[in-house]
Design an enzyme around this catalytic site. Structure first.
Site, PDB file in Angstrom:
ATOM      1  N   GLN A  31       0.826  -1.203   0.000  1.00 41.76           N
ATOM      2  CA  GLN A  31       0.000   0.000   0.000  1.00 41.76           C
ATOM      3  C   GLN A  31       0.863   1.257   0.000  1.00 41.76           C
ATOM      4  OE1 GLN A  31      -2.188  -1.167   3.462  1.00 41.76           O
ATOM      5  NE2 GLN A  31      -0.302  -1.638   4.538  1.00 41.76           N
ATOM      6  N   HIS A  62      -8.629   2.380  19.763  1.00 42.72           N
ATOM      7  CA  HIS A  62      -7.804   1.301  20.337  1.00 42.72           C
ATOM      8  C   HIS A  62      -8.375   0.794  21.667  1.00 42.72           C
ATOM      9  CE1 HIS A  62      -4.624   3.011  17.519  1.00 42.72           C
ATOM     10  NE2 HIS A  62      -5.012   1.851  17.055  1.00 42.72           N
ATOM     11  N   ASP A  86       0.105  -0.385  13.669  1.00 48.74           N
ATOM     12  CA  ASP A  86       0.498   0.825  14.409  1.00 48.74           C
ATOM     13  C   ASP A  86       0.809   0.508  15.872  1.00 48.74           C
ATOM     14  OD1 ASP A  86      -2.199   0.999  15.787  1.00 48.74           O
ATOM     15  OD2 ASP A  86      -2.807   1.279  13.716  1.00 48.74           O
ATOM     16  N   ASP A 137       0.100 -12.681   6.217  1.00 52.77           N
ATOM     17  CA  ASP A 137      -1.308 -12.436   5.936  1.00 52.77           C
ATOM     18  C   ASP A 137      -2.128 -13.134   7.034  1.00 52.77           C
ATOM     19  OD1 ASP A 137      -3.919 -12.490   5.012  1.00 52.77           O
ATOM     20  OD2 ASP A 137      -3.336 -12.720   2.911  1.00 52.77           O
ATOM     21  N   ASP A 155      -8.073  -5.823  13.522  1.00 55.78           N
ATOM     22  CA  ASP A 155      -7.834  -4.364  13.460  1.00 55.78           C
ATOM     23  C   ASP A 155      -7.318  -4.074  12.053  1.00 55.78           C
ATOM     24  OD1 ASP A 155      -7.072  -1.752  13.793  1.00 55.78           O
ATOM     25  OD2 ASP A 155      -5.540  -2.161  15.309  1.00 55.78           O
ATOM     26  N   SER A 156      -8.229  -4.112  11.104  1.00 57.25           N
ATOM     27  CA  SER A 156      -7.814  -4.127   9.698  1.00 57.25           C
ATOM     28  C   SER A 156      -8.077  -2.801   9.009  1.00 57.25           C
ATOM     29  CB  SER A 156      -8.613  -5.201   8.957  1.00 57.25           C
ATOM     30  OG  SER A 156      -9.951  -4.795   8.879  1.00 57.25           O
ATOM     31  N   THR A 157      -7.500  -2.670   7.839  1.00 57.22           N
ATOM     32  CA  THR A 157      -7.847  -1.577   6.942  1.00 57.22           C
ATOM     33  C   THR A 157      -9.227  -1.860   6.339  1.00 57.22           C
ATOM     34  OG1 THR A 157      -6.376  -2.790   5.470  1.00 57.22           O
ATOM     35  CG2 THR A 157      -5.577  -0.692   6.240  1.00 57.22           C
ATOM     36  N   PRO A 162      -5.418  -5.874   0.622  1.00 59.39           N
ATOM     37  CA  PRO A 162      -5.047  -7.053   1.419  1.00 59.39           C
ATOM     38  C   PRO A 162      -6.056  -7.401   2.512  1.00 59.39           C
ATOM     39  CG  PRO A 162      -3.584  -5.189   1.921  1.00 59.39           C
ATOM     40  CD  PRO A 162      -4.428  -4.783   0.754  1.00 59.39           C
TER      41      PRO A 162
HETATM   42  N1  SAM Z   1      -7.512   1.548  12.964  1.00 58.89           N
HETATM   43  C1  SAM Z   1      -7.467   1.374  11.581  1.00 58.89           C
HETATM   44  C2  SAM Z   1      -8.703   1.617  10.800  1.00 58.89           C
HETATM   45  O1  SAM Z   1      -9.808   1.167  11.156  1.00 58.89           O
HETATM   46  O2  SAM Z   1      -8.585   2.312   9.800  1.00 58.89           O
HETATM   47  C3  SAM Z   1      -6.721   0.148  11.183  1.00 58.89           C
HETATM   48  C4  SAM Z   1      -5.287   0.403  11.435  1.00 58.89           C
HETATM   49  S1  SAM Z   1      -4.099  -0.801  11.147  1.00 58.89           S
HETATM   50  C5  SAM Z   1      -2.854   0.274  10.564  1.00 58.89           C
HETATM   51  C6  SAM Z   1      -4.633  -1.761   9.753  1.00 58.89           C
HETATM   52  C7  SAM Z   1      -3.548  -2.693   9.260  1.00 58.89           C
HETATM   53  O3  SAM Z   1      -4.118  -3.878   8.720  1.00 58.89           O
HETATM   54  C8  SAM Z   1      -2.651  -2.120   8.159  1.00 58.89           C
HETATM   55  O4  SAM Z   1      -1.403  -1.814   8.672  1.00 58.89           O
HETATM   56  C9  SAM Z   1      -2.606  -3.235   7.099  1.00 58.89           C
HETATM   57  O5  SAM Z   1      -1.318  -3.436   6.552  1.00 58.89           O
HETATM   58  C10 SAM Z   1      -3.089  -4.440   7.901  1.00 58.89           C
HETATM   59  N2  SAM Z   1      -3.652  -5.508   7.096  1.00 58.89           N
HETATM   60  C11 SAM Z   1      -4.488  -5.401   6.031  1.00 58.89           C
HETATM   61  N3  SAM Z   1      -4.779  -6.614   5.529  1.00 58.89           N
HETATM   62  C12 SAM Z   1      -4.124  -7.529   6.294  1.00 58.89           C
HETATM   63  C13 SAM Z   1      -4.058  -8.948   6.290  1.00 58.89           C
HETATM   64  N4  SAM Z   1      -4.709  -9.668   5.371  1.00 58.89           N
HETATM   65  N5  SAM Z   1      -3.289  -9.565   7.236  1.00 58.89           N
HETATM   66  C14 SAM Z   1      -2.627  -8.834   8.166  1.00 58.89           C
HETATM   67  N6  SAM Z   1      -2.660  -7.481   8.227  1.00 58.89           N
HETATM   68  C15 SAM Z   1      -3.407  -6.835   7.303  1.00 58.89           C
END
Ligand code: SAM
Length: 281
Positions: A31, A62, A86, A137, A155-157, A162
């Site tokens: 990303q 959080h 984070d 992943d 806690d995902s995007t 991904p």
């Molecule tokens: N608090 C945030 C929100 O709701 O926008 C989420 C923050 S956290 C930075 C989200 C993280 O999920 C990202 O750093 C991303 O790289 C990770 N992520 C996304 N898909 C993933 C997957 N399949 N496995 C592990 N981590 C993943």
């Protein structure tokens, strides 16, 4: 000259804030990552042009994604955080003395690096001896476990790129298997104003797998609409009857009253949790 960050929260709605400086901007394997210093929110982590966290309001997200499930469970020892690079969720998990191991599975190592460099207060507990950080992943990682975790926190995007599979039934089935017999899952499930269809489908998918599912809310100003939801799937415990005798005191949003109140849903939100709640059905 003024610098502004603008995010297209919907095709017709922009969120903008004035930027003091761009501290970092790079393309990772997964990303586009940026760290901005903003006037209103302090430092802000942005992935693929979507705000992930800011110094001003990170505590709400959080604390709520962690303490609601961890206080529902009587004695959480094994906790898995998927995403969350984070480190904010891990910081809150580490406040629980019962936790023996907190595993963070973040696909993108550069998110963790950026947080260590620019967000020391958010990433403060990543070096806690109970924390194990893996770059993988989450969908693949969880497949090999059964009866292993007390709480799984997603806690995902947003559900694109991904993170897409983290909102799908096969992933929730793997989480169910990976949880102990009384375990529970929490996942961020976006905004009831902007992402009603997503909340409906997450709730439906969880209902098909878990004996009980719930939805709760928190107010997060930098996320689309400012009203955010979290979905819970539980094998045994009812979050309205929290079992943990430990209640974290060093919080700014979470409290026992907020825990219960967060499940009091406005009608248009509780409608999203009802079976066959899609418009026209
Ligand atoms: N608090 C945030 C929100 O709701 O926008 C989420 C923050 S956290 C930075 C989200 C993280 O999920 C990202 O750093 C991303 O790289 C990770 N992520 C996304 N898909 C993933 C997957 N399949 N496995 C592990 N981590 C993943």
């Amino acid at each position: 000259m003024e610098l502004w960050y603008s995010e297209l929260q919907t095709p017709n709605l922009k969120f903008s804030c004035k930027v003091r400086a761009t501290l970092c901007r790079l393309q990772t394997t997964y990303q586009e990552l940026a760290v901005l210093d903003t006037f209103e929110f302090g430092k802000m982590l942005v992935l693929d042009e979507m705000v992930q966290t800011t110094e001003l309001d990170e505590f709400v997200y959080h604390e709520m994604i962690v303490h609601v499930p961890l206080c529902t469970h009587p004695y959480p020892e094994e906790v898995l955080v998927i995403g969350g690079g984070d480190g904010g969720a891990i910081r809150e998990v580490c406040k629980h003395p019962s936790v023996k191991r907190a595993t963070l599975v973040e696909i993108d190592s550069q998110v963790v690096q950026a947080s260590r460099q620019f967000f020391p207060r958010i990433s403060a507990s990543l070096d806690d001896p109970r924390v194990n950080i893996l770059h993988a992943d989450g969908v693949e990682y969880i497949r090999s476990f059964s009866d292993a975790f007390d709480v799984v926190i997603v806690d995902s995007t947003e559900p694109i790129g991904p993170a897409e599979s983290l909102f799908q039934s096969p992933f929730y089935q793997s989480v169910y298997r990976a949880l102990k017999q009384d375990g529970l899952l929490v996942a961020q499930s976006e905004s009831p104003f902007v992402n009603a269809d997503l909340i409906r489908s997450v709730q439906e998918r969880l209902k098909a797998i878990f004996p009980a599912t719930y939805l709760y809310l928190a107010s997060i100003p930098t996320y689309p609409s400012g009203l955010w939801s979290f979905s819970l799937g539980t094998k045994r415990y009812n979050p309205l009857d929290p079992q943990n005798t430990f209640i974290p005191r060093d919080t700014r949003y979470y409290s026992s009253q907020i825990h219960r109140g967060a499940f009091s849903l406005p009608r248009f939100v509780s409608d999203l949790t009802a079976p066959d709640s899609s418009p026209g059905s």
